[in-house]
Design an enzyme around this catalytic site. Structure first.
Site, PDB file in Angstrom:
ATOM      1  N   GLU A 193      -0.770  -1.941   5.175  1.00 32.53           N
ATOM      2  CA  GLU A 193       0.135  -1.927   6.339  1.00 32.53           C
ATOM      3  C   GLU A 193      -0.013  -0.621   7.122  1.00 32.53           C
ATOM      4  O   GLU A 193       0.200  -0.580   8.325  1.00 32.53           O
ATOM      5  CB  GLU A 193       1.595  -2.083   5.861  1.00 32.53           C
ATOM      6  CG  GLU A 193       2.594  -2.338   7.007  1.00 32.53           C
ATOM      7  CD  GLU A 193       2.980  -1.091   7.791  1.00 32.53           C
ATOM      8  OE1 GLU A 193       3.097  -1.187   9.022  1.00 32.53           O
ATOM      9  OE2 GLU A 193       3.152  -0.024   7.181  1.00 32.53           O
ATOM     10  N   ASP A 218       0.813  -1.227   0.000  1.00 32.71           N
ATOM     11  CA  ASP A 218       0.000   0.000   0.000  1.00 32.71           C
ATOM     12  C   ASP A 218       0.847   1.278   0.000  1.00 32.71           C
ATOM     13  O   ASP A 218       2.022   1.268   0.338  1.00 32.71           O
ATOM     14  CB  ASP A 218      -0.966   0.014   1.183  1.00 32.71           C
ATOM     15  CG  ASP A 218      -0.259  -0.186   2.530  1.00 32.71           C
ATOM     16  OD1 ASP A 218       0.769  -0.882   2.580  1.00 32.71           O
ATOM     17  OD2 ASP A 218      -0.745   0.366   3.538  1.00 32.71           O
TER      18      ASP A 218
END
Ligand code: NI
Length: 388
Positions: A135, A77
């Site tokens: 995350e 991400d």
């Protein structure tokens, strides 16, 4: 003899990384990123590819002989940051940027898949490649994957993070805690408002809040051993609107960082007791919302010895350093909470190499030369543990 670094597909890794960097997606929205990873994985043979949670991609490689299952994880991400880095492949999604290097983690793990997928005959056991979304935002993609069972058949798990203040070619690690547990709390103090000229008729939530903050600041200095690490920081204190009115309520928000489970629980209890005691003393009531965030990443001693041995082969003893403990959070902890694992730091370039900005900075930049080191570490770990 070619080294393991020279066997890594650097041209491919740069291509994949630059594509991901151009099209970053926020946590829990990595739809195109997951599709791209699946597209790349489809070019390799011998893999079973699936998705266990939204936007996650799991690739399984079975060796020719049975054995243990080892997981390698990359986060995928990006962050809500407008890119200012001086690179030719700047983000084309305005306001979103791979400013933590997760694009590089993904590219390096794809590189390792490409190499390992041709080595089935050398592997006794199973490799599970985890491309993990989200995350950056609690509860974190790792926790959701663990709840979905990703670690059930796994014996050991490894991951890395790129650092733009460490020279390319260096690997850092340490045993025990490498990141902090990060928890947050919100406190609402309910007193009684009054005119500023009649404080005797009030229960002053501002004065109570000040007293609470002063006492919370004593926890670390008076109750925590100097050999333990802890931080309590207040980031918000809101109350009142004008000069001559004592308000009804005050709100305080803060964060707590620790890297020991007992210290973590002790501080929560201490914060609750101090707030309760002071509010009782002044006849105020309160609401306290205390939220546990990511726990600390705990590097297993045996798994870390395996990382050290692999790093000695990939970069050599002289290029290794003891990673410092950080008080930042990392959701790899969801894996090390349930399985032995180890998380290590990969040098991504220094200020002298034009990488003078830390992770999450709009000018964050790394040197792609470090990819063969990171991918090489993944491959070496697997060959060391599952190799024949
Ligand atoms: Ni990160």
């Amino acid at each position: 003899m070619t080294t393991i670094q020279e066997q890594m597909p650097q041209t491919d890794m740069i291509k994949w990384r630059r594509h991901l960097h151009r099209y970053p997606e926020l946590s829990f929205h990595e739809v195109e990123t997951a599709k791209y990873i699946q597209k790349v994985l489809a070019e390799f043979s011998n893999l079973q590819v699936s998705s266990l949670t939204e936007n996650s991609v799991i690739a399984i490689l079975k060796g020719n002989k049975p054995g243990k299952t080892i997981a390698l994880r990359a986060d995928i991400d990006a962050l809500p940051i407008m890119e200012e880095a001086n690179v030719a492949f700047q983000s084309e999604n305005p306001g979103v940027m791979h400013a933590c290097g997760h694009d590089t983690h993904t590219a390096m793990l794809l590189g390792a898949v490409k190499v390992l997928s041709t080595m089935q005959d050398k592997i006794a056991g199973t490799v599970k490649f985890i491309f993990q979304p989200a995350e950056e935002v609690p509860p974190g993609g790792a926790k959701l994957l663990v709840e979905a069972g990703v670690m059930e058949d796994v014996d050991m798990v490894f991951g890395l993070h790129i650092a733009p203040n460490i020279p390319v070619g260096m690997i850092g690690t340490r045993k025990g805690a490498v990141s902090a547990a990060s928890d947050v709390f919100t406190l609402k103090i309910k007193g009684k408002g009054s005119h500023g000229s009649t404080p005797d008729l009030s229960i002053d939530p501002i004065m109570i809040g000040v007293e609470i903050i002063n006492n919370l600041n004593n926890i670390v200095s008076r109750n925590i051993s100097p050999f333990d690490n802890a931080v309590i920081s207040i980031g918000e204190f809101n109350a009142g609107k004008t000069t001559n009115v004592i308000p009804d309520t005050a709100q305080i928000k803060g964060t707590v960082r620790t890297n020991d489970k007992e210290v973590r629980l002790f501080i929560k209890k201490r914060i609750e007791d101090i707030i309760d005691g002071i509010c009782k003393m002044y006849d105020a009531s309160y609401e306290l919302d205390y939220l546990f965030g990511y726990s600390e990443v705990n590097n297993d001693s045996r798994a870390t010895d395996i990382v050290i041995a692999a790093a000695e082969k990939v970069v050599g003893k002289n290029e290794m350093f003891e990673a410092p403990k950080m008080m930042g959070g990392e959701d790899f902890s969801a894996y090390t909470d349930v399985r032995p694992g180890s998380f290590f730091i990969l040098g991504g370039g220094t200020a002298a190499q034009e990488c003078g900005y830390m992770n999450h900075h709009p000018k964050f930049k790394i040197m792609e030369d470090c990819f063969p080191v990171g991918a090489g570490m993944h491959v070496q770990l697997i060959l060391d543990i599952l190799g024949e």
